[in-house]
Enzyme design. Structure first.
Site, PDB file in Angstrom:
ATOM      1  N   ASP A 183       0.837  -1.197   0.000  1.00 43.64           N
ATOM      2  CA  ASP A 183       0.000   0.000   0.000  1.00 43.64           C
ATOM      3  C   ASP A 183       0.882   1.262   0.000  1.00 43.64           C
ATOM      4  O   ASP A 183       1.937   1.273  -0.612  1.00 43.64           O
ATOM      5  CB  ASP A 183      -0.916  -0.049   1.237  1.00 43.64           C
ATOM      6  CG  ASP A 183      -2.250   0.637   1.017  1.00 43.64           C
ATOM      7  OD1 ASP A 183      -2.261   1.865   0.874  1.00 43.64           O
ATOM      8  OD2 ASP A 183      -3.284  -0.053   0.999  1.00 43.64           O
ATOM      9  N   ASN A 199     -13.887   0.017  -7.243  1.00 46.43           N
ATOM     10  CA  ASN A 199     -14.944   0.995  -6.940  1.00 46.43           C
ATOM     11  C   ASN A 199     -15.543   1.644  -8.180  1.00 46.43           C
ATOM     12  O   ASN A 199     -15.921   2.809  -8.157  1.00 46.43           O
ATOM     13  CB  ASN A 199     -14.377   2.124  -6.063  1.00 46.43           C
ATOM     14  CG  ASN A 199     -13.806   1.640  -4.758  1.00 46.43           C
ATOM     15  OD1 ASN A 199     -14.175   0.590  -4.253  1.00 46.43           O
ATOM     16  ND2 ASN A 199     -12.886   2.403  -4.194  1.00 46.43           N
ATOM     17  N   SER A 231     -11.283  -0.787  -0.644  1.00 43.42           N
ATOM     18  CA  SER A 231     -10.017  -0.732   0.104  1.00 43.42           C
ATOM     19  C   SER A 231     -10.228  -0.998   1.583  1.00 43.42           C
ATOM     20  O   SER A 231      -9.383  -1.589   2.248  1.00 43.42           O
ATOM     21  CB  SER A 231      -9.375   0.656  -0.033  1.00 43.42           C
ATOM     22  OG  SER A 231      -8.626   0.787  -1.194  1.00 43.42           O
ATOM     23  N   HIS A 284      -3.607   6.054   3.518  1.00 48.33           N
ATOM     24  CA  HIS A 284      -4.390   4.884   3.113  1.00 48.33           C
ATOM     25  C   HIS A 284      -3.863   3.597   3.740  1.00 48.33           C
ATOM     26  O   HIS A 284      -4.626   2.788   4.278  1.00 48.33           O
ATOM     27  CB  HIS A 284      -4.364   4.804   1.590  1.00 48.33           C
ATOM     28  CG  HIS A 284      -5.254   3.782   0.977  1.00 48.33           C
ATOM     29  ND1 HIS A 284      -4.828   2.501   0.697  1.00 48.33           N
ATOM     30  CD2 HIS A 284      -6.538   3.855   0.564  1.00 48.33           C
ATOM     31  CE1 HIS A 284      -5.819   1.832   0.135  1.00 48.33           C
ATOM     32  NE2 HIS A 284      -6.878   2.626   0.044  1.00 48.33           N
TER      33      HIS A 284
END
Length: 338
Positions: free
Chosen positions: A45, A167, A235, A77
């Protein structure tokens, strides 16, 4: 019988929902007491704030794979995802270790080459420990055979993968998770998102490549520098599954990635997801999965090799809640600004 841990009034509703069969968000979070002990999750990430008190010293910096990136989470994130995996208050698996594998920069983007380098590093690091590892990947982009092959090779080498479905769906149309990478990898656990009512999040991608759904709307978790923040996206659903994978492996570390996936999918709560989407399984994550399921699929050990890379851009799979007008163009699911 298994011992259970309990967390009264957890700060994130996603924990409560992960620990119960029927929707009742007034409850606490109940979880198998192994809680990921002895297992490491590699968070591929934007990095992790390893000094955040949420991690109680169980977080460490592993590798900075993206060229020119600082060895810290300068986006937020990755820390958020790691907190959901193993934070003391926000985490699904409260005894797991988390390792930062930075492949995305401060803007939340990176190349397939960076991501593949991170995957290869994490797979080799896990193999070197002699223990099973879990890779959590809340990222993705357009179809990339080289990225998919890197994930498949790592799974064949013994690593379990939880990856975001994407998404790119909207309230009026569905996007197929099979069309992205690494969300199209059949051997991975591909995760769609639900909201507090057990409805599929409007943005969550769908289809036969989705393995399971997990909470992914208004998820509260850790942020760099201390404190917490709320985020939306597949996520946010993915680290819930990575945490449960760690719990499963802490109960039986001999399980192959295929067996871990089967245990999670077969042990999920069926029939609860409202409008799961065309071709998607109606399966909602449940954390009290015990034992290895019967499966004829086994993971084949292979020597690690470097996969050929491309320059395709990969992004985090967070859906931001802002007042930005809905764009008139087709918004790729990896675009965090959409």
């Amino acid at each position: 019988m298994k011992a259970l841990g309990s967390q009264p009034s957890p700060p994130s509703w996603g924990l409560i929902r992960t620990g119960e069969r029927n929707l009742d968000l007034s409850q606490g979070y109940n979880y198998p007491d192994e809680a990921g002990s002895g297992i490491t999750v590699y968070v591929v990430d934007t990095g992790i704030d390893v000094t955040h008190p949420e991690f109680e010293g169980r977080a460490s910096w592993g590798n900075t794979a993206c060229s020119g990136c600082a060895s810290k989470d300068d986006h937020g994130h990755g820390t958020h995802c790691a907190g959901t995996i193993g934070g003391k208050t926000f985490g699904v698996a409260k005894k797991v270790k988390v390792v930062a594998v930075k492949v995305l920069g401060a803007d939340g983007s990176g190349t397939d080459a960076d991501v593949i380098a991170g995957i290869n590093w994490a797979a080799n690091a896990a193999k070197a420990t002699g223990k099973p590892g879990v890779l959590s990947m809340s990222l993705g982009g357009g179809k990339s055979d080289t990225l998919d092959q890197a994930v498949k090779a790592a799974i064949a080498g013994g690593a379990t993968f939880a990856v975001a479905a994407g998404n790119d769906s909207t309230s009026g149309s569905e996007a197929d998770a099979c069309e992205g990478s690494p969300s199209g990898v059949a051997e991975a656990i591909v995760v769609g998102a639900t909201d507090k009512t057990d409805a599929r999040a409007y943005f969550s991608d769908t289809g036969k490549c989705v393995s399971i759904f997990a909470p992914g709307v208004s998820i509260l978790s850790a942020k760099p520098g201390g404190g917490s923040q709320s985020m939306d996206g597949t996520s946010m659903a993915t680290p819930h599954v990575a945490g449960v994978a760690a719990i499963v492996l802490s109960q039986d570390s001999t399980l192959t990635p295929a067996q871990v996936k089967a245990a999670i999918v077969n042990g999920a709560t069926a029939g609860k997801v409202k409008n799961p989407g065309n071709g998607s399984p109606n399966k909602l994550l449940f954390n009290a999965v015990i034992g290895a399921p019967s499966t004829s699929t086994t993971a084949t050990s292979t020597s690690s090799s470097t996969t050929k890379t491309s320059s395709t851009t990969t992004k985090t799979t967070t859906k931001t809640s802002t007042s930005t007008p809905t764009p008139t163009y087709t918004c790729p699911w990896w675009a965090w600004w959409c």
